[in-house]
Structure formats: structure tokens, C-alpha cells
Design a protein around this motif. Structure first.
Motif, mmCIF file in Angstrom:
data_model
loop_
_atom_site.group_PDB
_atom_site.id
_atom_site.type_symbol
_atom_site.label_atom_id
_atom_site.label_comp_id
_atom_site.label_asym_id
_atom_site.label_seq_id
_atom_site.Cartn_x
_atom_site.Cartn_y
_atom_site.Cartn_z
ATOM 1 N N GLU A 156 -26.379 27.817 7.351
ATOM 2 C CA GLU A 156 -26.657 28.572 6.128
ATOM 3 C C GLU A 156 -28.132 28.431 5.739
ATOM 4 N N ASN A 157 -28.644 27.203 5.775
ATOM 5 C CA ASN A 157 -30.059 26.971 5.464
ATOM 6 C C ASN A 157 -30.974 27.642 6.474
ATOM 7 N N TYR A 158 -30.570 27.626 7.744
ATOM 8 C CA TYR A 158 -31.367 28.281 8.779
ATOM 9 C C TYR A 158 -31.567 29.762 8.434
ATOM 10 N N PHE A 159 -30.473 30.456 8.136
ATOM 11 C CA PHE A 159 -30.579 31.895 7.864
ATOM 12 C C PHE A 159 -31.388 32.168 6.598
ATOM 13 N N LEU A 160 -31.288 31.309 5.621
ATOM 14 C CA LEU A 160 -32.086 31.459 4.409
ATOM 15 C C LEU A 160 -33.576 31.332 4.724
ATOM 16 N N ILE A 177 -35.150 31.473 7.732
ATOM 17 C CA ILE A 177 -35.669 32.457 8.693
ATOM 18 C C ILE A 177 -35.853 33.811 8.007
ATOM 19 N N LYS A 178 -34.935 34.144 7.104
ATOM 20 C CA LYS A 178 -35.049 35.406 6.354
ATOM 21 C C LYS A 178 -36.331 35.424 5.524
ATOM 22 N N ASN A 179 -36.659 34.280 4.942
ATOM 23 C CA ASN A 179 -37.852 34.173 4.106
ATOM 24 C C ASN A 179 -39.115 33.854 4.903
ATOM 25 N N ARG A 180 -38.969 33.810 6.217
ATOM 26 C CA ARG A 180 -40.084 33.541 7.129
ATOM 27 C C ARG A 180 -40.772 32.208 6.811
ATOM 28 N N GLU A 181 -39.962 31.224 6.438
ATOM 29 C CA GLU A 181 -40.443 29.870 6.176
ATOM 30 C C GLU A 181 -40.297 29.088 7.483
ATOM 31 N N PHE A 182 -41.275 29.271 8.353
ATOM 32 C CA PHE A 182 -41.141 28.769 9.717
ATOM 33 C C PHE A 182 -41.097 27.248 9.813
ATOM 34 N N LYS A 183 -41.810 26.562 8.948
ATOM 35 C CA LYS A 183 -41.784 25.097 8.998
ATOM 36 C C LYS A 183 -40.393 24.578 8.636
ATOM 37 N N THR A 201 -37.621 26.305 8.762
ATOM 38 C CA THR A 201 -36.712 26.795 9.807
ATOM 39 C C THR A 201 -36.768 25.871 11.008
ATOM 40 N N LYS A 202 -37.961 25.469 11.398
ATOM 41 C CA LYS A 202 -38.150 24.574 12.541
ATOM 42 C C LYS A 202 -37.407 23.257 12.327
ATOM 43 N N GLU A 203 -37.457 22.731 11.117
ATOM 44 C CA GLU A 203 -36.766 21.472 10.818
ATOM 45 C C GLU A 203 -35.253 21.617 10.982
ATOM 46 N N LEU A 224 -41.470 28.391 16.818
ATOM 47 C CA LEU A 224 -41.553 28.465 15.357
ATOM 48 C C LEU A 224 -42.809 27.761 14.841
ATOM 49 N N ALA A 225 -43.217 26.714 15.523
ATOM 50 C CA ALA A 225 -44.441 26.001 15.127
ATOM 51 C C ALA A 225 -45.662 26.914 15.237
ATOM 52 N N ASP A 226 -45.547 27.933 16.108
ATOM 53 C CA ASP A 226 -46.623 28.913 16.287
ATOM 54 C C ASP A 226 -46.328 30.220 15.550
ATOM 55 N N ASN A 227 -45.377 30.158 14.608
ATOM 56 C CA ASN A 227 -44.959 31.334 13.828
ATOM 57 C C ASN A 227 -44.422 32.465 14.701
ATOM 58 N N SER A 228 -43.771 32.092 15.789
ATOM 59 C CA SER A 228 -43.145 33.057 16.694
ATOM 60 C C SER A 228 -41.632 32.865 16.632
ATOM 61 N N ILE A 229 -40.892 33.958 16.763
ATOM 62 C CA ILE A 229 -39.429 33.865 16.743
ATOM 63 C C ILE A 229 -38.825 34.157 18.120
ATOM 64 N N GLU A 230 -39.610 33.970 19.161
ATOM 65 C CA GLU A 230 -39.089 34.144 20.511
ATOM 66 C C GLU A 230 -37.919 33.184 20.731
#
Length: 105
Positions: A36-40, A42-48, A50-52, A80-86
Motif C-alpha cells: 500500500e505504501n509502495y503504490f502511494l 510511486i504515485k507521488n513520484r517519491e523515489f527515495k 519508494t526505494k526504501e 529508483l535511486a536514479d529516478n528511473s522506474i525501469e
């Protein structure tokens, strides 16, 4: 897609069924909230953030015997550390597989 299993948990528990049950309970309790936190995030583009979360979920993949998914998720975490969603799509496709497996056991 590879399927989760209990091989690692069984080996780790060394026949202690109570320990095995506790590990499974922790996985069940933590995973849905982390997803649930992941989707929140990633949706908000909070990559740091999301990475955690991806890092935590990655280790649950390892515990559930998802070796290939662990490796791809590790790449996703680094991206994600490089702001990429590959590798995002692959990661997201594994999540329901893990949840379904944990619901069934």
C-alpha cells in the motif's frame, strides 16, 4: 513467472513449527501495508521513499524463494535511486503473486 515457496522458511526454522508460523505471520502482517505504501509513494513520484519500501519487499521475495524476482527488484531499487522506474512493471506483477501465496498458506 516463478512461484513463491516455503523452502527457505522451512530450512530456517529447522523443524520448529512455531517459529515457521511466526515468520509467516510477520510476512502476512507487513507485506500488505508495504505494498500500500509502495503504490502511494510511486504515485507521488517519491523515489527515495519508494526505494526504501522496495528494499523491504525485496527481502520478503528472498524469504519466499523468489530468486529471479529478487534480482530484478534489486535492479529496480537501484534504478529508483536514479529516478528511473525501469523494472517497475515486473515488480508490480510479482506483488499479487506474493499476497495470494501468503493468503493460501
Amino acid at each position: 513467472m516463478e512461484q513463491p515457496n516455503l523452502s527457505y522458511i522451512i530450512a530456517l526454522s529447522k523443524g520448529d513449527n512455531e517459529f515457521k508460523k511466526q515468520v509467516i505471520v510477520v510476512l502476512k502482517e507487513e507485506l500488505s501495508g508495504e505494498i500500500e505504501n509502495y503504490f502511494l509513494h510511486i504515485k507521488n513520484r517519491e523515489f527515495k521513499k519508494t526505494k526504501e519500501i522496495v528494499h523491504r519487499i525485496k527481502h520478503k521475495m528472498s524469504i519466499l524463494g523468489l530468486e529471479k524476482s529478487y534480482k530484478i527488484t534489486n535492479d529496480f531499487e537501484n534504478n529508483l535511486a536514479d529516478n528511473s522506474i525501469e523494472n517497475k512493471e515486473y515488480f508490480e506483477n510479482v506483488l499479487p503473486v506474493m499476497l495470494d501465496f501468503l493468503k493460501e498458506i
